[in-house]
Scaffold this motif. Structure first.
Motif, PDB file in Angstrom:
ATOM      1  N   SER A   1       0.848  -1.194   0.000  1.00  0.00           N
ATOM      2  CA  SER A   1       0.000   0.000   0.000  1.00  0.00           C
ATOM      3  C   SER A   1       0.878   1.236   0.000  1.00  0.00           C
ATOM      4  O   SER A   1       1.925   1.265   0.647  1.00  0.00           O
TER       5      SER A   1
ATOM      6  N   ALA B   1      -5.835   3.450   3.125  1.00  0.00           N
ATOM      7  CA  ALA B   1      -6.357   2.087   2.992  1.00  0.00           C
ATOM      8  C   ALA B   1      -7.266   1.745   4.164  1.00  0.00           C
ATOM      9  O   ALA B   1      -8.333   1.159   3.979  1.00  0.00           O
ATOM     10  N   ARG B   2      -6.852   2.125   5.376  1.00  0.00           N
ATOM     11  CA  ARG B   2      -7.689   1.859   6.553  1.00  0.00           C
ATOM     12  C   ARG B   2      -9.044   2.558   6.409  1.00  0.00           C
ATOM     13  O   ARG B   2     -10.079   1.964   6.677  1.00  0.00           O
TER      14      ARG B   2
ATOM     15  N   TRP C   1     -11.175   0.462   3.778  1.00  0.00           N
ATOM     16  CA  TRP C   1     -11.580  -0.891   4.169  1.00  0.00           C
ATOM     17  C   TRP C   1     -12.325  -0.933   5.490  1.00  0.00           C
ATOM     18  O   TRP C   1     -13.234  -1.755   5.662  1.00  0.00           O
TER      19      TRP C   1
ATOM     20  N   LEU D   1     -15.954  -0.051   3.999  1.00  0.00           N
ATOM     21  CA  LEU D   1     -16.580  -1.380   3.881  1.00  0.00           C
ATOM     22  C   LEU D   1     -17.057  -1.927   5.212  1.00  0.00           C
ATOM     23  O   LEU D   1     -17.997  -2.702   5.263  1.00  0.00           O
TER      24      LEU D   1
ATOM     25  N   LEU E   1     -14.830  -3.417   7.557  1.00  0.00           N
ATOM     26  CA  LEU E   1     -13.973  -4.470   8.092  1.00  0.00           C
ATOM     27  C   LEU E   1     -13.406  -4.023   9.430  1.00  0.00           C
ATOM     28  O   LEU E   1     -13.357  -2.833   9.740  1.00  0.00           O
TER      29      LEU E   1
ATOM     30  N   LEU F   1      -7.172  -9.446   4.879  1.00  0.00           N
ATOM     31  CA  LEU F   1      -6.380  -8.669   3.946  1.00  0.00           C
ATOM     32  C   LEU F   1      -5.229  -8.035   4.704  1.00  0.00           C
ATOM     33  O   LEU F   1      -5.444  -7.393   5.737  1.00  0.00           O
TER      34      LEU F   1
ATOM     35  N   LEU G   1     -18.169   4.133   0.931  1.00  0.00           N
ATOM     36  CA  LEU G   1     -16.889   3.754   0.327  1.00  0.00           C
ATOM     37  C   LEU G   1     -16.295   4.912  -0.483  1.00  0.00           C
ATOM     38  O   LEU G   1     -15.095   5.150  -0.441  1.00  0.00           O
TER      39      LEU G   1
ATOM     40  N   ASP H   1     -10.007   1.054  -4.744  1.00  0.00           N
ATOM     41  CA  ASP H   1      -9.507   1.538  -3.455  1.00  0.00           C
ATOM     42  C   ASP H   1      -8.380   2.555  -3.692  1.00  0.00           C
ATOM     43  O   ASP H   1      -7.968   2.769  -4.840  1.00  0.00           O
TER      44      ASP H   1
ATOM     45  N   LEU I   1     -12.658  -3.533  -5.672  1.00  0.00           N
ATOM     46  CA  LEU I   1     -13.610  -4.245  -4.827  1.00  0.00           C
ATOM     47  C   LEU I   1     -14.912  -4.328  -5.591  1.00  0.00           C
ATOM     48  O   LEU I   1     -15.404  -3.305  -6.086  1.00  0.00           O
TER      49      LEU I   1
END
Length: 136
Positions: free
Chosen positions: A15, A21-22, A25, A29, A31, A60, A96, A120, A126
């Motif tokens: 990444s 990214a955090r 995701w 999303l 997660l 992931l 998102l 992303d 995704l």
């Protein structure tokens, strides 16, 4: 071979920005952060973020090596597909996008027929699929 069928699976990717990214995701999303640490120049040469759903059989792993960063090189057909077994909620897509994702047309039109594709912050895709899936 039965032990292999129950094995946990990790998908690992570089990444360019673990915080971006955090956001995508986790905030986007939904997660969970399963584990994270920053590179310290010693034993921990890479910064690491592991995300997933706690009861899932996969997670992931996103990494960043500050001393020798790798540029992510996804293709338009590198996909992580989540089967929703129903319509894609508009508020999920909006969340998102607000978390750094970009809605994009799918490379394979099948995914435009059966879902929504988002890219992303690292360029990986995704797919939120309206179909269901079972390996049985």
């Amino acid at each position: 071979m039965s032990a292999i069928s129950t094995a946990h699976m990790r998908v690992a990717r570089p990444s360019r920005d673990l915080e971006a990214a955090r956001r995508f995701w986790v905030e986007g999303l939904g997660l969970d952060v399963l584990y994270a640490h920053e590179a310290d120049g010693g034993e921990r040469l890479h910064s690491l973020l592991m995300v997933g759903w706690r009861d899932a059989g996969w997670h992931l792993e996103l990494t960043r090596d500050p001393a020798a960063p790798l540029e992510p090189t996804p293709t338009p057909d590198d996909l992580l597909v989540v089967y929703l077994d129903g319509p894609v909620p508009d508020d999920l897509v909006a969340r998102l996008e607000a978390a750094g994702g970009t809605r994009v047309p799918a490379h394979n039109p099948y995914w435009d027929t059966w879902g929504v594709t988002l890219q992303d912050p690292d360029g990986y895709r995704l797919v939120l699929c309206t179909r269901s899936w079972s390996n049985s």
